[in-house]
Design a protein around this motif. Structure first.
Motif, PDB file in Angstrom:
ATOM      1  N   LEU A 117      53.138  25.494  37.439  1.00 60.69           N
ATOM      2  CA  LEU A 117      53.427  26.526  38.438  1.00 60.69           C
ATOM      3  C   LEU A 117      54.188  27.700  37.849  1.00 60.69           C
ATOM      4  CD1 LEU A 117      52.346  25.824  41.286  1.00 60.69           C
ATOM      5  CD2 LEU A 117      52.997  23.752  40.085  1.00 60.69           C
ATOM      6  N   LEU A 118      54.603  27.597  36.589  1.00 68.69           N
ATOM      7  CA  LEU A 118      55.259  28.717  35.920  1.00 68.69           C
ATOM      8  C   LEU A 118      54.230  29.744  35.456  1.00 68.69           C
ATOM      9  CD1 LEU A 118      57.941  26.778  33.823  1.00 68.69           C
ATOM     10  CD2 LEU A 118      58.227  27.908  36.047  1.00 68.69           C
ATOM     11  N   ILE A 119      52.963  29.362  35.499  1.00 65.55           N
ATOM     12  CA  ILE A 119      51.874  30.303  35.240  1.00 65.55           C
ATOM     13  C   ILE A 119      51.640  31.069  36.537  1.00 65.55           C
ATOM     14  CG2 ILE A 119      49.423  30.502  34.656  1.00 65.55           C
ATOM     15  CD1 ILE A 119      49.886  27.937  32.927  1.00 65.55           C
ATOM     16  N   LYS A 120      51.926  32.361  36.506  1.00 69.10           N
ATOM     17  CA  LYS A 120      52.029  33.159  37.733  1.00 69.10           C
ATOM     18  C   LYS A 120      50.784  33.090  38.610  1.00 69.10           C
ATOM     19  CE  LYS A 120      55.316  36.236  35.468  1.00 69.10           C
ATOM     20  NZ  LYS A 120      55.468  37.509  34.753  1.00 69.10           N
ATOM     21  N   ASP A 121      49.604  33.151  37.990  1.00 66.32           N
ATOM     22  CA  ASP A 121      48.365  33.145  38.789  1.00 66.32           C
ATOM     23  C   ASP A 121      48.134  31.798  39.468  1.00 66.32           C
ATOM     24  OD1 ASP A 121      47.985  35.734  38.055  1.00 66.32           O
ATOM     25  OD2 ASP A 121      46.368  35.349  36.621  1.00 66.32           O
ATOM     26  N   ILE A 122      48.593  30.702  38.839  1.00 66.49           N
ATOM     27  CA  ILE A 122      48.477  29.384  39.473  1.00 66.49           C
ATOM     28  C   ILE A 122      49.413  29.302  40.664  1.00 66.49           C
ATOM     29  CG2 ILE A 122      48.994  26.921  39.173  1.00 66.49           C
ATOM     30  CD1 ILE A 122      47.696  27.026  36.480  1.00 66.49           C
ATOM     31  N   LYS A 123      50.651  29.782  40.485  1.00 62.58           N
ATOM     32  CA  LYS A 123      51.598  29.787  41.601  1.00 62.58           C
ATOM     33  C   LYS A 123      51.045  30.598  42.779  1.00 62.58           C
ATOM     34  CE  LYS A 123      55.751  31.659  43.385  1.00 62.58           C
ATOM     35  NZ  LYS A 123      56.719  32.772  43.310  1.00 62.58           N
ATOM     36  N   SER A 124      50.494  31.780  42.498  1.00 64.28           N
ATOM     37  CA  SER A 124      49.941  32.626  43.560  1.00 64.28           C
ATOM     38  C   SER A 124      48.776  31.948  44.270  1.00 64.28           C
ATOM     39  CB  SER A 124      49.473  33.968  42.976  1.00 64.28           C
ATOM     40  OG  SER A 124      50.550  34.670  42.431  1.00 64.28           O
ATOM     41  N   ALA A 125      47.913  31.274  43.485  1.00 64.54           N
ATOM     42  CA  ALA A 125      46.759  30.593  44.080  1.00 64.54           C
ATOM     43  C   ALA A 125      47.205  29.439  44.972  1.00 64.54           C
ATOM     44  CB  ALA A 125      45.833  30.077  42.978  1.00 64.54           C
ATOM     45  N   VAL A 126      48.248  28.713  44.565  1.00 62.32           N
ATOM     46  CA  VAL A 126      48.789  27.625  45.388  1.00 62.32           C
ATOM     47  C   VAL A 126      49.381  28.183  46.674  1.00 62.32           C
ATOM     48  CG1 VAL A 126      50.640  25.895  45.530  1.00 62.32           C
ATOM     49  CG2 VAL A 126      49.194  26.014  43.489  1.00 62.32           C
ATOM     50  N   GLU A 127      50.130  29.262  46.548  1.00 62.40           N
ATOM     51  CA  GLU A 127      50.795  29.866  47.707  1.00 62.40           C
ATOM     52  C   GLU A 127      49.797  30.352  48.749  1.00 62.40           C
ATOM     53  OE1 GLU A 127      54.850  30.988  48.209  1.00 62.40           O
ATOM     54  OE2 GLU A 127      53.861  29.051  48.284  1.00 62.40           O
ATOM     55  N   THR A 128      48.695  30.946  48.302  1.00 63.87           N
ATOM     56  CA  THR A 128      47.720  31.530  49.231  1.00 63.87           C
ATOM     57  C   THR A 128      46.642  30.535  49.659  1.00 63.87           C
ATOM     58  OG1 THR A 128      46.448  32.388  47.344  1.00 63.87           O
ATOM     59  CG2 THR A 128      48.062  33.863  48.346  1.00 63.87           C
TER      60      THR A 128
ATOM     61  N   PRO B  51      54.312  32.598  26.250  1.00 66.68           N
ATOM     62  CA  PRO B  51      54.422  33.892  26.919  1.00 66.68           C
ATOM     63  C   PRO B  51      54.429  33.751  28.449  1.00 66.68           C
ATOM     64  CG  PRO B  51      52.200  33.588  26.065  1.00 66.68           C
ATOM     65  CD  PRO B  51      53.009  32.433  25.567  1.00 66.68           C
ATOM     66  N   GLU B  52      55.242  34.575  29.114  1.00 65.26           N
ATOM     67  CA  GLU B  52      55.396  34.488  30.572  1.00 65.26           C
ATOM     68  C   GLU B  52      54.144  34.947  31.310  1.00 65.26           C
ATOM     69  OE1 GLU B  52      58.941  36.382  31.915  1.00 65.26           O
ATOM     70  OE2 GLU B  52      60.269  34.981  30.871  1.00 65.26           O
ATOM     71  N   ASP B  53      53.283  35.723  30.630  1.00 72.22           N
ATOM     72  CA  ASP B  53      52.067  36.237  31.283  1.00 72.22           C
ATOM     73  C   ASP B  53      50.830  35.418  30.926  1.00 72.22           C
ATOM     74  OD1 ASP B  53      51.888  36.946  28.647  1.00 72.22           O
ATOM     75  OD2 ASP B  53      51.298  39.037  29.001  1.00 72.22           O
ATOM     76  N   ALA B  54      51.027  34.155  30.511  1.00 69.09           N
ATOM     77  CA  ALA B  54      49.887  33.281  30.169  1.00 69.09           C
ATOM     78  C   ALA B  54      48.925  33.186  31.350  1.00 69.09           C
ATOM     79  CB  ALA B  54      50.389  31.894  29.786  1.00 69.09           C
ATOM     80  N   LYS B  55      47.638  33.212  31.043  1.00 71.37           N
ATOM     81  CA  LYS B  55      46.613  33.197  32.096  1.00 71.37           C
ATOM     82  C   LYS B  55      45.950  31.823  32.200  1.00 71.37           C
ATOM     83  CE  LYS B  55      46.955  37.558  33.152  1.00 71.37           C
ATOM     84  NZ  LYS B  55      47.597  37.919  34.432  1.00 71.37           N
ATOM     85  N   PRO B  56      45.629  31.400  33.417  1.00 66.82           N
ATOM     86  CA  PRO B  56      44.900  30.137  33.586  1.00 66.82           C
ATOM     87  C   PRO B  56      43.398  30.364  33.499  1.00 66.82           C
ATOM     88  CG  PRO B  56      45.462  31.045  35.724  1.00 66.82           C
ATOM     89  CD  PRO B  56      45.972  32.019  34.698  1.00 66.82           C
ATOM     90  N   PRO B  57      42.617  29.318  33.262  1.00 67.14           N
ATOM     91  CA  PRO B  57      41.163  29.453  33.350  1.00 67.14           C
ATOM     92  C   PRO B  57      40.768  29.853  34.778  1.00 67.14           C
ATOM     93  CG  PRO B  57      41.777  27.380  32.311  1.00 67.14           C
ATOM     94  CD  PRO B  57      43.018  27.955  32.889  1.00 67.14           C
ATOM     95  N   ILE B  58      39.731  30.627  34.913  1.00 64.16           N
ATOM     96  CA  ILE B  58      39.271  31.088  36.234  1.00 64.16           C
ATOM     97  C   ILE B  58      38.931  29.912  37.147  1.00 64.16           C
ATOM     98  CG2 ILE B  58      36.840  31.330  35.558  1.00 64.16           C
ATOM     99  CD1 ILE B  58      38.739  33.825  37.780  1.00 64.16           C
ATOM    100  N   ASP B  59      38.462  28.805  36.528  1.00 60.60           N
ATOM    101  CA  ASP B  59      38.116  27.610  37.307  1.00 60.60           C
ATOM    102  C   ASP B  59      39.335  27.021  38.021  1.00 60.60           C
ATOM    103  OD1 ASP B  59      35.516  27.768  36.621  1.00 60.60           O
ATOM    104  OD2 ASP B  59      35.410  25.912  35.471  1.00 60.60           O
TER     105      ASP B  59
END
Length: 325
Positions: free
Chosen positions: A200-211, A166-174
């Motif tokens: 990096l296809l996991i959206k929250d990981i990409k956002s965390a890397v970018e910021t 799924p495209e909206d897969a979530k990463p662990p908070i850690d």
């Protein structure tokens, strides 16, 4: 310095093997965010049977960061022989058992880390069962990490687009916390589209890397990979990474300049692999600092980055960059 490595496959475990020697010295905290999109071999069979994330790359990283006795490391990498268990590694089955006992893939990894006394934290990119998809330059759409590489080999088509479902897969908070507090984030080496990019296809990981304020380092592969990066130069690897992930920039590129021995090179060329051309000037024109050095080890069986040399080059480049900030 807090360091986070992002990737998978033998490339990531090789990198970790070198970096772990600096934990407690130049490295205060070492973490690895590891792809779980693998679909081949023992890992693929386990995913189908138990509906858990791919354990294979996690297992390799556990062993790479391990400080325990050599026999335990060998045990985790041991592959069974015989009809029912043929090809399964002990480490994969161990992680499956721990997941079943604890009810959590994350808990299983943490317990295995304690048993192997790892000098760093290993975090799966997601605990969901994600699948990799790719669209090729000929319009063909292929599902599965192993199938993507095989289709690329047989068709000679290039990967035009890649995504996870799924495209909206979530990463662990850690994983997010580590990226946000990192001083240094390292991508690669490894299979570009099936080991590095999937994280990096996991959206929250990409956002965390970018910021993240961390310095971003990309380690370019020493050899091209059939079905994924045929004909790619060092610049093409970086461009491919940025295009596929949408990451806006990297700060430092680590590029190998050493040619392997004739015998070893001939064997790789027969398999469709060639040395990655170090087109350093083209990378530098993008505003990326390039460190180009002899990084391949002397092992006559495989062409791989030497963990010690790679670690030294990365830390030297980063130290120089921090001194100019």
């Amino acid at each position: 310095m807090k360091v986070v490595c992002v990737g998978g496959g033998t490339g990531l475990s090789n990198l970790l093997r070198g970096l772990k020697r600096e934990v407690g010295n130049r490295i205060k905290e070492l973490s690895a965010i590891v792809t779980v999109a693998d679909s081949g071999g023992s890992t693929g069979r386990i995913r189908k049977a138990y509906q858990i994330p791919a354990p294979g790359d996690i297992r390799n990283c556990l062993v790479a960061l391990s400080e325990t006795e050599e026999i335990l490391q060998k045990l985790f990498q041991y592959r069974f022989k015989g009809e029912e268990l043929e090809g399964h590694s002990f480490g994969n089955l161990f992680l499956v058992a721990l997941t079943d006992i604890t009810g959590s893939f994350l808990s299983a990894i943490n317990l295995a880390s304690q048993i192997l006394r790892t000098k760093g934290e290993i975090i799966p990119a997601t605990t969901e069962s994600v699948h990799l998809w790719a669209e090729f330059s000929d319009g063909k759409v292929v599902e599965g990490e192993e199938n993507i590489t095989e289709y690329g080999k047989s068709s000679k088509a290039k990967i035009a687009r890649i995504w996870i479902e799924p495209e909206d897969a979530k990463p662990p908070i850690d994983a997010i916390a580590k990226l946000q507090s990192a001083d240094l984030i390292i991508f690669g080496p490894g299979s570009l589209y099936t080991s590095i990019v999937p994280n990096l296809l996991i959206k929250d990981i990409k956002s965390a890397v970018e910021t993240s304020p961390a310095l971003k380092v990309f380690v370019v592969n020493a050899m091209t990979q059939p079905g994924e990066t045929d004909g790619y130069t060092a610049y093409d690897h970086i461009k491919g990474f940025l295009t596929a992930t949408g990451i806006s920039k990297i700060d430092i590129a680590i590029v190998n300049t050493k040619m392997p021995s004739d015998n070893l090179l001939r064997r790789y060329i027969e398999q469709g692999q060639e040395p990655v051309i170090p087109d350093v000037a083209k990378i530098a024109r993008e505003g990326i600092t390039v460190c180009a050095e002899d990084l391949v080890g002397e092992n006559e069986d495989f062409i791989r980055h030497d963990p010690e040399r790679l670690k030294d080059v990365i830390l030297r480049a980063v130290s120089h960059a921090f001194s100019h900030i």
